[in-house]
Enzyme design. Structure first.
Site, mmCIF file in Angstrom:
data_model
loop_
_atom_site.group_PDB
_atom_site.id
_atom_site.type_symbol
_atom_site.label_atom_id
_atom_site.label_comp_id
_atom_site.label_asym_id
_atom_site.label_seq_id
_atom_site.Cartn_x
_atom_site.Cartn_y
_atom_site.Cartn_z
ATOM 1 N N ASP A 135 31.588 -84.411 56.997
ATOM 2 C CA ASP A 135 30.275 -85.068 57.029
ATOM 3 C C ASP A 135 30.382 -86.590 56.964
ATOM 4 O OD1 ASP A 135 29.166 -82.476 56.897
ATOM 5 O OD2 ASP A 135 29.399 -82.523 54.713
ATOM 6 N N GLN A 186 35.141 -80.892 60.128
ATOM 7 C CA GLN A 186 35.556 -81.132 58.728
ATOM 8 C C GLN A 186 36.409 -82.396 58.535
ATOM 9 O OE1 GLN A 186 36.458 -77.678 59.966
ATOM 10 N NE2 GLN A 186 34.281 -77.346 59.718
ATOM 11 N N LYS A 240 31.187 -88.271 61.929
ATOM 12 C CA LYS A 240 32.045 -88.240 63.127
ATOM 13 C C LYS A 240 31.222 -88.033 64.394
ATOM 14 C CE LYS A 240 34.504 -84.798 61.490
ATOM 15 N NZ LYS A 240 34.082 -84.674 60.096
ATOM 16 N N GLY A 263 29.014 -79.257 61.279
ATOM 17 C CA GLY A 263 27.659 -79.632 61.684
ATOM 18 C C GLY A 263 27.684 -81.063 62.155
ATOM 19 N N HIS A 264 27.612 -81.252 63.455
ATOM 20 C CA HIS A 264 27.653 -82.610 63.997
ATOM 21 C C HIS A 264 26.251 -83.014 64.419
ATOM 22 C CE1 HIS A 264 32.205 -82.196 65.021
ATOM 23 N NE2 HIS A 264 31.978 -82.435 63.746
HETATM 24 P P1 IMP Z 1 34.307 -72.667 55.041
HETATM 25 O O1 IMP Z 1 34.871 -73.644 56.027
HETATM 26 O O2 IMP Z 1 32.958 -72.130 55.444
HETATM 27 O O3 IMP Z 1 35.289 -71.587 54.705
HETATM 28 O O4 IMP Z 1 34.056 -73.468 53.671
HETATM 29 C C1 IMP Z 1 35.108 -73.948 52.867
HETATM 30 C C2 IMP Z 1 34.758 -75.285 52.233
HETATM 31 O O5 IMP Z 1 34.682 -76.288 53.248
HETATM 32 C C3 IMP Z 1 33.393 -75.306 51.537
HETATM 33 O O6 IMP Z 1 33.460 -76.194 50.437
HETATM 34 C C4 IMP Z 1 32.465 -75.890 52.592
HETATM 35 O O7 IMP Z 1 31.317 -76.509 52.025
HETATM 36 C C5 IMP Z 1 33.390 -76.899 53.235
HETATM 37 N N1 IMP Z 1 33.030 -77.213 54.630
HETATM 38 C C6 IMP Z 1 33.252 -76.454 55.724
HETATM 39 N N2 IMP Z 1 32.831 -77.076 56.837
HETATM 40 C C7 IMP Z 1 32.340 -78.271 56.445
HETATM 41 C C8 IMP Z 1 31.802 -79.396 57.154
HETATM 42 O O8 IMP Z 1 31.688 -79.433 58.384
HETATM 43 N N3 IMP Z 1 31.407 -80.439 56.379
HETATM 44 C C9 IMP Z 1 31.553 -80.451 55.033
HETATM 45 N N4 IMP Z 1 32.069 -79.450 54.346
HETATM 46 C C10 IMP Z 1 32.472 -78.355 55.038
#
Ligand code: IMP
Length: 395
Positions: free
Chosen positions: A13, A217, A16, A40-41
């Protein structure tokens, strides 16, 4: 050949999406190399806000590529493509190339994740419930998009639900036992639709003249770089490009960092602000998850953490986002590269339209310079608002 990458230096977040959108016109392809619909972009074009989870946001500017180390839940992909088309954005097999090797997320991955998180009780990771973890954890036993399109997935689904202890005896939300038919029925409407987009992106990227690589991420939640178990299951660092596209000589390596820190989900966060200042940043920076809507945890900029990410991805320039959000906070703090807390002068009356660094408040300029000194990298892009034109380029 021109190869560049944007990487997230914090917990995801970082903004990007906006940075990719800005520099994408200089490239033939924008290629995403990890993760799935957990990302989430957000891209704002005029008054229109687009939130993308799977399709690289380069789609608004150039051709988009989805790499083989991504994971895809087909119904989400189809609704994202159709959603863009409904809003007048062209998405066809001529500007979106999806690697056929991408592993498929199914209903049983989603139900496995829900069961795992529930079982963790107070020790939850706080995942996004997009099936990401179980899909990556079972890459070997899964199937890919080409197998789905060619109808070769049924036996694999049946075997997983019958023989794999991880997926056996999962329940649907209504308490009913999950069946093979449920899983196949959910995938069926997407099967043929996706077929038209499949490509061999390994070859495509090898012969491409110019590519901008983008992750989902950020460094601190990377599977190899974050603090487990509070991580996602793929590698968002520069090294992650190789898992999708093989070795790439990436000359421009732009790290993106927010002017403060945010984190969604559980896990350590040294500079977290649990007081009114944290809440102030959340409100003014609109710090709510793009994918899950959860309030993001907010805190001060942490040079020590970001420096580690800079080194790991060999970052050679920086984009600093959300600088405007810090405006009017009476006392600003920053964690230095040596781990000490330092104080920075505040600023007011921010001009969102400024196009030069010297047009920023003096203390905001000092804040940027401090970050450059601590990290040893120049800030070349400063974002001072969510719109495309609220940006100071080549700062
Ligand atoms: P998962 O990727 O859904 O397995 O989540 C694992 C961890 O990564 C959690 O803490 C999510 O909140 C975090 N996370 C996954 N994708 C994002 C992203 O795009 N932005 C911020 N945090 C993320």
């Amino acid at each position: 050949m021109k190869k560049a990458a944007v990487v997230g230096l914090q917990w995801g977040d970082e903004g990007k999406g906006k940075i990719v959108d800005l520099i994408a016109p200089g490239f033939d392809y924008v290629a995403r190399y990890n993760g799935g619909a957990n990302a989430g972009h957000t891209v704002q074009i005029g008054d229109e806000v687009f939130k993308l989870h799977l399709i690289p946001d380069g789609i608004f500017r150039t051709n988009a590529v989805m790499g083989s180390n991504m994971v895809v839940h087909p119904p989400v992909l189809v609704s994202e493509i159709k959603g863009l088309r409904d809003r007048g954005i062209e998405v066809t097999c001529r500007n979106l190339f999806i690697d056929w090797r991408i592993a498929v997320t199914t209903l049983y991955h989603l139900r496995r994740e829900a069961a795992d998180e529930e079982a963790r009780g107070g020790e939850r990771i706080g995942t996004t419930f997009r099936g990401i973890g179980p899909t990556y954890e079972n890459l070997r036993g899964g199937f890919n998009l080409r197998q789905l399109v060619n109808h070769e997935h049924e036996d694999i689904v049946a075997r997983n639900l019958r023989e794999d202890v991880r997926f056996r005896d999962l329940k649907l939300k209504d308490g009913r036992k999950l069946t093979v038919e449920d899983v196949l029925a959910e995938l069926e409407p997407a099967r043929e639709f996706i077929g038209g987009f499949l490509a061999d992106t390994h070859i495509l990227i090898r012969v491409a003249q110019s590519v901008l690589f983008e992750p989902g991420q950020g460094h601190n939640i990377g599977i190899y770089t974050g603090v487990r178990p509070f991580v996602t299951c793929s590698d968002p660092t520069l090294g992650g490009i190789g898992a999708s596209f093989g070795y790439q000589e990436v000359t421009q390596r732009m790290g993106v960092a927010k002017a403060y820190s945010t984190r969604v989900g559980g896990g350590p966060f040294l500079t977290e602000l649990t007081d009114g200042v944290g809440e102030w940043i959340r409100q003014h920076g609109n710090e709510y998850g793009t994918t899950t809507g959860r309030p993001r945890r907010c805190g001060w900029f942490d040079c020590q953490e970001v420096l580690e990410a800079v080194k790991h991805s060999a970052v050679n320039e920086l984009a600093l986002t959300h600088l405007d959000t810090l405006c009017e906070i009476p006392k600003l703090k920053i964690r230095t590269a040596s781990g000490k807390m330092g104080e920075m002068g505040p600023w007011r009356n921010f001009d969102h339209g400024t196009k030069t660094r010297s047009g920023l408040p003096v203390n905001a300029q000092a804040y940027i310079e401090r970050i450059e000194d601590e990290l040893g990298v120049s800030v070349t892009v400063i974002s001072v608002g969510s719109e495309r034109n609220q940006t100071v380029m080549r700062a």
